[in-house]
Design an enzyme around this catalytic site. Structure first.
Site, PDB file in Angstrom:
ATOM      1  N   GLY A   1       4.110  14.220 -17.617  1.00 50.85           N
ATOM      2  CA  GLY A   1       3.108  14.829 -16.452  1.00 50.85           C
ATOM      3  C   GLY A   1       2.012  14.695 -17.841  1.00 50.85           C
ATOM      4  O   GLY A   1       1.023  14.980 -17.831  1.00 50.85           O
TER       5      GLY A   1
ATOM      6  N   CYS B   1       5.406   0.859  14.069  1.00 48.73           N
ATOM      7  CA  CYS B   1       4.505  -0.184  12.884  1.00 48.73           C
ATOM      8  C   CYS B   1       5.214  -0.826  14.732  1.00 48.73           C
ATOM      9  O   CYS B   1       5.861  -0.929  14.949  1.00 48.73           O
ATOM     10  CB  CYS B   1       5.654  -0.642  12.106  1.00 48.73           C
ATOM     11  SG  CYS B   1       5.491  -2.509  11.463  1.00 48.73           S
TER      12      CYS B   1
ATOM     13  N   CYS C   1       8.311  -3.700  12.890  1.00 46.55           N
ATOM     14  CA  CYS C   1       9.311  -3.687  13.015  1.00 46.55           C
ATOM     15  C   CYS C   1       9.836  -2.062  13.751  1.00 46.55           C
ATOM     16  O   CYS C   1      11.030  -1.746  14.059  1.00 46.55           O
ATOM     17  CB  CYS C   1       9.879  -3.262  11.548  1.00 46.55           C
ATOM     18  SG  CYS C   1       9.088  -1.668  10.815  1.00 46.55           S
TER      19      CYS C   1
ATOM     20  N   CYS D   1       3.673  -1.803   8.785  1.00 39.96           N
ATOM     21  CA  CYS D   1       4.061  -0.750   7.378  1.00 39.96           C
ATOM     22  C   CYS D   1       3.118  -1.352   6.553  1.00 39.96           C
ATOM     23  O   CYS D   1       3.208  -2.960   6.159  1.00 39.96           O
ATOM     24  CB  CYS D   1       5.012  -1.307   7.421  1.00 39.96           C
ATOM     25  SG  CYS D   1       6.447  -0.507   8.747  1.00 39.96           S
TER      26      CYS D   1
ATOM     27  N   CYS E   1       8.919  -3.519   5.996  1.00 36.06           N
ATOM     28  CA  CYS E   1       8.775  -4.475   6.983  1.00 36.06           C
ATOM     29  C   CYS E   1      10.234  -5.255   7.601  1.00 36.06           C
ATOM     30  O   CYS E   1      10.458  -5.429   8.586  1.00 36.06           O
ATOM     31  CB  CYS E   1       7.325  -4.444   7.037  1.00 36.06           C
ATOM     32  SG  CYS E   1       6.797  -4.507   9.660  1.00 36.06           S
TER      33      CYS E   1
END
Lengths: 260, 380, 309
Positions: free
Chosen positions: C40, C249, C252, C274, C280
């Site tokens: 970080g 979606c 899909c 997606c 997808c």
């Protein structure tokens, strides 16, 4: 008023030079918990320089500033690590600027201004922070409906009171004030002074207040230091200094007020 | 109906082809040669070399051609090429005092040792469009050469003339030519930055940006009133000293413009007042950039001089973080890249917040209506 | 594959494997090692000019160039998709300069460079996710000065970050940050996850893959080693939440993925698909169907009649 004999702050032989020019010279004093010390003098007398050096904003050329911390006892503030010093400055100390804009975040709400110090020391409960902010608005006589308003929509006097609330929310023991009533109307000044007096008494705050206004000094401070050309020329109990000034310059200061 | 967008690859290739076609323009017009750019657009070439940080006239000309005359695009091409080049040696500091001078002027003295040498300059031309150039006009007259050459060791106004009396601050003159010099293309910049790094940043910095900042110092956003002590333009030899040889060898000449400004003095009743300095150095002939750089260099010395920072030109973080046009243009233009994922997040949030407000309003309306029904007389 | 126009990178062998010279790669690797050692923390590095513009992924490209080897398989996505223009351009760049295999399949990639998304499919220990970062400093818009923000990180002074979240709640009733949502890494550094939607934040937490972040213009590198604790900042009484959709979606039928909105006409008709194209298409290959899929049997109604025309 409770006054311990152990000093909260001890300033020894403090000197601040800007090249060849004297900022302030050989200043020594002690401050006890709950005690209010006024520093008076004309502009350029070194009182603001002195305040900056004592409040860890500018390391002096010579001398020490020692503070009685809650955990580690007496410490020289300029020998602390920067992390320790910054923690001290945002918890146990407070600084009230003459211009509220210097002490506030103008682009966030009043509530966020008050809550910032709490969040800085790890408070993570939104509801509690908000309640604390509301309480403090109330204490400094600002309507709690203004909690989510930006300080820029506040009057000068309200901004100054908000700055005070923002500073006092972490229950500091020592507050530095730089001309806190400067630039405000007389009636607004009176209300602010009244409020400050009440808070100082109720919270048992130790205060160092810099002002060129002897009336402000008389109203708030227990003791007074008079500065001229960077040096302390007279000090003592406020009434004693103002009613029976010994130094010619103090006499001049006092008489100029009386004549006005 | 919806078909997931495919064929981005083909679209890109076609876009590139179209770009190449646009670059070429009308095929009935002769293609420009890089040697023509190098010779006839020489100030573009030197700007691309300066801000591209690479002294190579041919590559700069190529970059200008490839970039369709967009100089920042050309600078970008130069930088991207430069970054891949190995460093096989570091040159000795060039000696501008020994410059083969083509132009040298001072604004602080009317006449001075070595003289005012005007050289090639737009300064005194009338800015009238010369239509004979458009009409492929006649060959320009060749300039007369002077009867005698310029002084071989042209005295420097600041070092040799002003400093003779101690009137100007000494520049820290490293006695050791091999002392390390910062290089922001090889090390991460840390603040506060030293002057070598600041000067490097300005030398590579966007001409327009540095110009605007220099200009701002003249309009009160810094207080460092400047005179042009000296501008000199000409060529200097670049030398390297291979370790195995132990002596310097000349690897070629480069053209430089150098500007030294004489700035407001410092001093007091007890300390002898002295003028202060700003410094600008840039590839090729570019007095605008060299002067601007000197102004900003001086402004950024505020910390060293104990001056209050009151303008952006004095703020080294502000100046250095925003001077690079390759960085700036990339980031500014990147917002045309797709952001629809992020935008979707915002869209969803705004819709939800609008729904919440509408719901609250509807509730309030319902409550009002309820109140009105239960207290029909109260309104009177 | 398409015939491509003259590309200087192909025309010249003067360029190195993966474009950067070896010294530069070593410099970047040193920065990466430091970044991995201090999760970080933003490590300054001497970012180079790249042949693509700043802000278009130069940081990610430099990181990828420093870690990629001839045996790697590279996937590049932008907005979750492999065929967005910038993703295509970067993929082509490495295909040419490093001659590596490329893929659109998340599972097949050893290195995935991304802008704005984390793939929906869970990543593995043998994968590296490289993020393109525009502004690495999470405190930047609260405090513009680098000298001050570095101090704030060093001293863990993160109160200001919560001031912003507090303001969001007091103004909007909830935290109004939807992407680049700040996280606390390993209980120490506040980090900008790059402008990925906050939907992706939970995926960063304890991820098995190594996550590397490159900011080219700002010249910073940071990292999350595998299995690092990543917590999105919040309040106890206003906990972090991710976006959710009422829709599925259209292609899909997924209900667990980040959805892009597709405007179908100028009458307000729209559908959702997606954002992760590989996820997808993999679902479609496995037989999953959404309401707007074209080989949806006739008669299966969906809310939007127009979409089938």
């Amino acid at each position: 008023m409770t006054r311990s004999h152990e000093p909260l702050l001890r300033v020894s032989d403090l000197t601040m030079m800007y090249g060849d020019r004297v900022g302030c010279r050989n200043v020594s004093f002690e401050l006890r918990p709950g005690e209010v010390l006024g520093i008076v003098g004309e502009s350029g007398s070194g009182k603001s320089t002195l305040l900056r050096s004592i409040s860890a904003q500018q390391e002096p050329t010579k001398g020490t500033v020692e503070y009685h911390t809650r955990i580690d006892g007496i410490r020289d503030i300029y020998q602390m690590s920067e992390a320790q010093r910054r923690l001290l400055m945002r918890t146990d100390w407070a600084f009230v600027h003459q211009n509220a804009r210097d002490g506030l975040r103008m682009n966030v709400s009043a509530g966020a201004n008050i809550g910032e110090r709490l969040m800085a020391v790890g408070d993570r409960h939104y509801g509690n922070i908000r309640n604390a902010a509301e309480n403090w608005l109330d204490k400094v006589e600002i309507a709690t409906e203004r909690l989510d308003d930006l300080p820029s929509t506040f009057s000068g006097g309200m901004q100054q009171r908000l700055q005070i609330a923002r500073n006092l929310v972490t229950s500091p023991r020592l507050v530095f004030m730089d001309e806190p009533t400067g630039g405000l109307d007389v009636s607004v000044q009176a209300r602010l002074l009244d409020l400050l007096r009440g808070l100082v008494h109720d919270l048992n705050l130790a205060v160092i207040i810099v002002t060129h206004d002897l009336a402000v000094a008389r109203l708030l401070s227990h003791r007074l230091m008079v500065m001229q050309r960077g040096e302390v020329i007279e000090s003592g109990l406020t009434d004693q200094v103002l009613d029976d000034p010994q130094h010619a310059y103090t006499q001049l200061l006092v008489s100029s007020i009386l004549q006005n | 109906m919806y078909v997931a967008v495919k064929g981005g690859e083909r679209a890109i290739n076609n876009a590139h082809r179209l770009l190449a076609e646009k670059r070429r323009g009308d095929r009935d017009v002769a293609e420009i040669e890089t040697s023509q750019i190098e010779q006839q657009l020489s100030l573009s070439v030197t700007r691309v070399m300066a801000e591209g940080s690479l002294y190579d006239r041919d590559l700069a000309a190529l970059a200008i051609k490839q970039g369709r005359g967009d100089l920042i695009e050309a600078i970008f091409l130069m930088r991207a090429y430069r970054t891949t080049l190995p460093r096989f040696a570091f040159s000795k500091p060039v000696k501008t005092a020994e410059m083969d001078i083509a132009r040298r002027i001072s604004a602080t003295f009317k006449d001075l040792p070595g003289g005012q040498i005007l050289g090639p300059t737009f300064d005194y031309t009338h800015r009238l469009l010369d239509f004979t150039l458009m009409a492929n006009g006649e060959e320009p007259a060749t300039a007369h050469t002077a009867d005698h050459p310029v002084d071989e060791t042209m005295p420097r106004v600041l070092d040799d003339l002003l400093n003779y009396e101690g009137l100007i601050q000494d520049e820290p003159n490293p006695t050791n030519d091999d002392a390390p010099v910062a290089d922001l293309t090889r090390e991460a910049v840390k603040f506060p930055a030293d002057r070598d790094l600041r000067l490097q940043n300005l030398a590579r910095g966007d001409e327009g940006f540095v110009l605007a900042l220099g200009y701002s110092t003249q309009r009160g956003y810094a207080n460092s009133h400047a005179f042009v002590g000296e501008i000199r333009y000409g060529s200097v030899a670049v030398e390297i000293e291979p370790e195995e040889l132990g002596f310097a060898i000349d690897i070629g000449d480069i053209e430089l413009t150098e500007c030294e400004t004489v700035n407001k003095f410092k001093g007091s009743k007890t300390k002898l007042p002295q003028f202060t300095r700003g410094y600008g150095l840039v590839f090729g002939q570019n007095e605008r950039k060299a002067i601007s750089m000197a102004l900003v260099d001086r402004a950024m010395r505020a910390r060293e001089m104990g001056e209050q920072v009151m303008g952006p030109a004095q703020d080294e973080e502000f100046v250095m973080e925003h001077s690079d046009n390759v960085q700036a243009t990339g980031f500014v233009e990147h917002i045309k890249l797709p952001h629809y994922v992020d935008f979707q997040g915002e869209l969803e949030l705004v819709r939800r917040m609008r729904a919440e407000v509408l719901e609250r309003l509807a509730k309030a309306d319902a409550a009002d209506a309820e109140n009105a029904r239960s207290q029909p007389e109260a309104a009177e | 594959m398409e015939q491509t126009v003259n590309n200087p990178l192909e025309a010249s062998s003067a360029y190195n494997f993966a474009y950067l010279d070896e010294q530069t790669k070593r410099m970047i690797r040193r920065a990466l090692l430091k970044a991995v050692a201090i999760p970080g923390y933003q490590v300054p590095f001497a970012g180079r000019e790249m042949p693509m513009p700043y802000g278009w992924g130069t940081g990610g490209v430099q990181v990828t160039a420093a870690v990629i080897g001839p045996d790697d398989t590279l996937k590049v996505i932008d907005q979750g998709a492999d065929d967005t223009t910038n993703a295509v351009s970067i993929r082509q760049f490495f295909a040419k300069t490093a001659n590596v295999a490329t893929t659109e399949k998340t599972a097949e990639a050893s290195i995935i460079q991304t802008r704005h998304r984390i793939p929906e499919k869970e990543l593995r220990e043998d994968q590296i996710l490289v993020y393109q970062v525009p502004i690495p400093e999470p405190l930047r818009f609260l405090e513009p000065r680098e000298t001050e923000t570095r101090k704030m990180h060093a001293l863990e002074e993160y109160g200001l970050m919560h001031v912003k979240l507090y303001e969001d709640i007091s103004r909007h009733g909830h935290i109004a940050t939807t992407y680049a949502y700040p996280v606390m890494v390993d209980d120490r550094y506040v980090m900008d996850p790059s402008p990925t939607p906050k939907f992706d934040n939970p995926k960063m937490d304890m991820m098995a893959a190594l996550q590397l972040f490159g900011a080219g213009r700002e010249k910073r590198i940071y990292a999350l080693p595998p299995y690092t604790k990543v917590k999105s900042l919040d309040f106890e009484d206003h906990p972090f939440e991710v976006q959710s959709w009422k829709d599925e979606c259209g292609m899909c039928g997924a209900t667990d993925s980040y959805l892009d909105e597709v405007i179908l006409d100028d009458k307000g008709n729209r559908m959702f698909v997606c954002s992760d194209t590989d996820y997808c298409s993999e679902r479609q290959d496995a037989g999953h169907r959404g309401p707007q899929h074209h080989d949806q049997p006739l008669g299966t109604s969906h809310s939007n009649g127009k979409a089938a025309e």
